[in-house]
Design an enzyme around this catalytic site. Structure first.
Site, PDB file in Angstrom:
ATOM      1  CG  HIS A  61      -1.558  -1.131   1.622  1.00  0.00           C
ATOM      2  ND1 HIS A  61      -2.398  -1.822   0.996  1.00  0.00           N
ATOM      3  CD2 HIS A  61      -1.702  -1.914   3.035  1.00  0.00           C
ATOM      4  CE1 HIS A  61      -2.887  -2.706   1.608  1.00  0.00           C
ATOM      5  NE2 HIS A  61      -2.202  -2.639   2.815  1.00  0.00           N
ATOM      6  CG  ASP A 121      -4.517  -6.065   3.013  1.00  0.00           C
ATOM      7  OD1 ASP A 121      -4.537  -6.563   4.176  1.00  0.00           O
ATOM      8  OD2 ASP A 121      -4.616  -4.906   3.175  1.00  0.00           O
TER       9      ASP A 121
HETATM   10  C1  NGQ Z   1      -3.337  -4.601   9.464  1.00  0.00           C
HETATM   11  N1  NGQ Z   1      -4.345  -3.703   7.451  1.00  0.00           N
HETATM   12  O1  NGQ Z   1      -2.140  -5.056   9.658  1.00  0.00           O
HETATM   13  O2  NGQ Z   1      -4.353  -5.707   9.435  1.00  0.00           O
HETATM   14  C2  NGQ Z   1      -3.703  -3.408   8.505  1.00  0.00           C
HETATM   15  C3  NGQ Z   1      -4.556  -2.418   9.473  1.00  0.00           C
HETATM   16  C4  NGQ Z   1      -2.742  -0.854  10.301  1.00  0.00           C
HETATM   17  C5  NGQ Z   1      -4.384  -2.893   6.296  1.00  0.00           C
HETATM   18  N2  NGQ Z   1      -3.516  -2.067   6.405  1.00  0.00           N
HETATM   19  C6  NGQ Z   1      -3.772  -2.056  10.660  1.00  0.00           C
HETATM   20  N3  NGQ Z   1      -5.062  -2.870   5.267  1.00  0.00           N
HETATM   21  O3  NGQ Z   1      -2.188  -0.682   9.451  1.00  0.00           O
HETATM   22  O4  NGQ Z   1      -2.458  -0.245  11.574  1.00  0.00           O
HETATM   23 ZN    ZN Z   2      -1.881  -5.607   5.582  1.00  0.00          ZN
END
Ligand code: NGQ
Ligand code: ZN
Length: 467
Positions: free
Chosen positions: A280, A331
């Site tokens: 991302h 993801d």
């Molecule tokens: C995660 N997911 O670690 O699952 C992350 C969210 C974050 C995405 N970034 C949590 N899509 O980035 O702090």
């Molecule tokens: Zn992720």
């Protein structure tokens, strides 16, 4: 458990997508280790040979997965506050993550990997950060949940790159982790011990071990530097994945903390190279696009999740103009379908540029073909495994589409792949799926499909009913 059919080591395909494009009458041959030993276009089948039921395409690596989130997909699609966001979703996701047991975790991953195989993915990079029990205490065996993922991959047949995640803080400037993050937290030394514990287990099953500093929010500079250095001493070529610049609030917080944007900060403070996958990297300026692309790092794009979470649109033409590599990940698993991720990625570009066929190239005017080959290269690089397509020496990971499927019937092979990606249909045209030369999906189904689906539903019901 071994869910593969008895070994056959040749396959003939009337049409196959090789690295240089579509070829006719391709004979594939592989050895007992599942490596391709022959990829021969313009060959003749002999009567004893198994023949593919339709066009044969390379298996797609899924370069970013948080397996447990599959059981959470669909559960946050309602308005919970005046303006829902990535951050409000994250609060709910943390609550869900707090409740999962190891048995549920393994059931979810097993079903997810079956879904992936049936949807054209033959490998997955698992960005694994739920490490501890519900109270945040390490399990008696600290590798408990990582071993669940290794077993899920082994039992389903999908190729695995296991990326244990380093998670230490709740925000830039080493702010203390929150209670909702208690299952994720580790010291750097403890992380290096976990990697040492997992290395022989991964090696024994042909999985690749990598490292994932979660993000610059979750890993302070010292942890990042020491973990990457310590892991590099263990394996100097293993993959390193990081979430970076996904949300504009993250860019602003990074600027406030350091005066630099996240990708800029990372490029200035770490030796970012072809081992790295920037997941991302949505919010970059022109200089960051140029520098990050030329570092050799892969851009990990997760179109369905980035859309679901309202991240923004990655400027892929700009990344490509700097020679950048890229691949796709699912993801949070809002969608589990390799073809649909390509569709969403191309559509995001079309919507923002008001053009068509954005990701076609001069050599490869067919968008679906061009995207498949590019995502395959980047995905294989990010996975750190020899899964870069139908070439001698690569692993025999491939997908056969059903030429009789209504969406495909009567078309030429390149259009069949276009129809598979762009002429979305209620049923999938994925027919057979092979990993390392073993067939795991026949007539669109994995042999463990029904049993794994039941365990998944039971796990999800139990987690939800606790709330
Ligand atoms: C995660 N997911 O670690 O699952 C992350 C969210 C974050 C995405 N970034 C949590 N899509 O980035 O702090
Ligand atoms: Zn992720």
């Amino acid at each position: 458990m071994n869910s593969a059919r008895p070994m056959n080591t040749t396959l003939f395909a009337a049409d196959a997508l090789l690295p240089a494009g579509w070829q006719k009458n391709v004979l594939l041959q592989w050895n007992a280790a599942g490596r391709l030993t022959q990829v021969q276009p313009d060959s003749r089948p002999d009567a004893s040979m198994q023949t593919a039921e339709g066009p044969l395409i390379p298996g797609m690596p899924n370069l970013h997965s948080h397996a447990f989130q599959r059981a959470f997909a669909g559960l946050t699609e309602y308005r919970g506050q005046a303006q829902d966001s990535f951050w409000s979703w994250r609060t709910l996701m943390y609550r869900f993550a707090q409740r999962i047991t190891p048995e549920q975790f393994e059931a979810i991953a097993t079903w997810l990997y079956i879904e992936m195989l049936e949807a054209g993915y033959t490998a997955v990079c698992e960005f694994h950060y739920v490490h501890h029990d519900a109270d945040g205490r390490p399990y008696a065996d600290d590798a408990t949940l990582a071993l669940c993922l290794l077993r899920a991959a082994q039992n389903t047949g999908i190729g695995l790159t296991l990326l244990p995640v380093l998670y230490q803080s709740s925000g830039f400037g080493a702010t203390a982790a929150t209670d909702g993050q208690r299952r994720f937290i580790r010291s750097t030394d403890n992380m290096l011990r976990l990697l040492e514990r997992l290395k022989p287990v991964c090696d024994a099953q042909g999985a690749r071990l990598g490292l994932a500093p979660h993000s610059l929010r979750a890993v302070p500079p010292e942890g990042l530097q020491e973990a990457v250095a310590g892991f590099t001493a263990m394996d100097s070529e293993a993959p390193v994945h990081i979430h970076i610049a996904e949300q504009t609030a993250e860019v602003e917080a990074c600027l406030a903390w350091s005066g630099q944007r996240p990708v800029e900060w990372l490029l200035n403070h770490a030796d970012v190279n072809a081992r790295w996958c920037l997941v991302h990297a949505t919010h970059m300026n022109e200089t960051e696009y140029a520098r990050a692309a030329s570092s050799g790092a892969v851009a990990g794009i997760c179109p369905s999740t980035e859309a679901n979470l309202g991240d923004g649109i990655f400027d892929l033409p700009r990344w490509l103009s700097h020679g950048g590599a890229w691949g796709v990940g699912s993801d949070s698993h809002a969608t589990v379908n390799a073809a649909e991720e390509l569709l969403l990625l191309e559509y995001g570009q079309r919507l923002s540029l008001r053009q068509r066929n954005v990701l076609a190239t001069r050599q490869q005017p067919q968008v679906a073909t061009a995207m498949t080959l590019q995502a395959l290269q980047g995905g294989a690089q990010a996975a750190g495994r020899d899964i870069a397509g139908l070439a001698v020496g690569q692993q025999a990971d491939f997908v056969v589409l059903d030429a009789q499927h209504l969406a495909l019937a009567g078309l030429h092979a390149p259009e069949m792949l276009s129809a598979h990606v762009f002429a979305s249909h209620r049923t999938s045209a994925v027919h057979g799926v092979w990993v390392a030369g073993k067939q795991y999906v026949q007539a669109g189904r994995h042999p463990l499909h029904d049993a794994a689906a039941r365990c998944f539903v039971a796990a999800r019901s139990a987690i939800i009913s606790e709330s």
